[in-house]
Design an enzyme around this catalytic site. Sequence first.
Site, PDB file in Angstrom:
ATOM      1  CG  ASN A  42      -0.374  -0.253   2.463  1.00  0.00           C
ATOM      2  OD1 ASN A  42       0.794  -0.995   2.701  1.00  0.00           O
ATOM      3  ND2 ASN A  42      -0.999   0.420   3.505  1.00  0.00           N
ATOM      4  CB  ILE A  43       1.610   3.756  -2.053  1.00  0.00           C
ATOM      5  CG1 ILE A  43       2.623   2.431  -2.569  1.00  0.00           C
ATOM      6  CG2 ILE A  43       2.223   5.098  -2.339  1.00  0.00           C
ATOM      7  CD1 ILE A  43       2.914   2.279  -4.169  1.00  0.00           C
ATOM      8  CD  GLU A  44      -1.695   4.708   4.424  1.00  0.00           C
ATOM      9  OE1 GLU A  44      -1.198   5.546   5.349  1.00  0.00           O
ATOM     10  OE2 GLU A  44      -2.632   3.792   4.859  1.00  0.00           O
ATOM     11  CD  GLU A  55      -5.173  -6.170  -1.374  1.00  0.00           C
ATOM     12  OE1 GLU A  55      -4.460  -4.936  -1.187  1.00  0.00           O
ATOM     13  OE2 GLU A  55      -5.955  -6.639  -0.651  1.00  0.00           O
ATOM     14  CB  CYS A  90     -10.670  -3.008   0.411  1.00  0.00           C
ATOM     15  SG  CYS A  90     -10.184  -2.415  -1.216  1.00  0.00           S
TER      16      CYS A  90
HETATM   17  N1  THU Z   1      -5.399  -1.454   2.314  1.00  0.00           N
HETATM   18  C1  THU Z   1      -4.744  -2.398   1.467  1.00  0.00           C
HETATM   19  O1  THU Z   1      -3.666  -2.454   1.140  1.00  0.00           O
HETATM   20  N2  THU Z   1      -5.334  -3.282   0.996  1.00  0.00           N
HETATM   21  C2  THU Z   1      -6.852  -3.651   1.270  1.00  0.00           C
HETATM   22  O2  THU Z   1      -7.336  -4.672   0.518  1.00  0.00           O
HETATM   23  C3  THU Z   1      -7.399  -3.004   2.163  1.00  0.00           C
HETATM   24  C4  THU Z   1      -6.634  -1.744   2.885  1.00  0.00           C
HETATM   25  C5  THU Z   1      -4.524  -0.359   2.729  1.00  0.00           C
HETATM   26  C6  THU Z   1      -4.769   0.943   2.543  1.00  0.00           C
HETATM   27  C7  THU Z   1      -4.635   1.820   3.503  1.00  0.00           C
HETATM   28  O3  THU Z   1      -3.333   2.238   3.360  1.00  0.00           O
HETATM   29  C8  THU Z   1      -4.384   0.818   4.732  1.00  0.00           C
HETATM   30  O4  THU Z   1      -4.603  -0.565   4.322  1.00  0.00           O
HETATM   31  C9  THU Z   1      -5.622   1.048   5.710  1.00  0.00           C
HETATM   32  O5  THU Z   1      -6.669   0.937   5.057  1.00  0.00           O
END
Ligand code: THU
Length: 136
Positions: A42-44, A55, A90
């Site tokens: 994940n990259i915020e 994913e 998600c």
């Molecule tokens: N996140 C994912 O990388 N994959 C998912 O299927 C759900 C959530 C990440 C998004 C965010 O950076 C962190 O988890 C918290 O929601």
Amino acid sequence: MTAEKLVELAIEAQTHAYCPYSGFKVGAALLCADGTVYQGCNIENASYSPSVCAERTAFFKAVYDGHRDFTAIAVCGGKDGEITGYFPPCGVCRQVMSEFCGDDFRIYMIGPGETWKEMTLAQILPERFCASEHMA
Ligand code: THU
């Protein structure tokens, strides 16, 4: 490529996460039909909505490189990189899987101690919207 190895690669991918806002590190390892594996994290973003899940990072890297056929994905997530529970993808990521994957695409949801639960795309996204079925 074994499930065990794919799980290991997802756990390794988790260390690449950029998540200064949530602190929730997610890693994914996507297995292509030809055996290639793409890892994602994940990259915020400070503006939140441009953030992307692990994913989708893996899928978009693979699709950019020309892959269209996928077999399985392993995913793990946890606060500060600790894996305390099984981590289900998600809804948005499930829909991206739906774009490229068949009903029997496998999802390995990783839990503590490199254990995992296995489900198919049809199980985690029943009654899905498919362009091939609904827009033909
Ligand atoms: N996140 C994912 O990388 N994959 C998912 O299927 C759900 C959530 C990440 C998004 C965010 O950076 C962190 O988890 C918290 O929601």
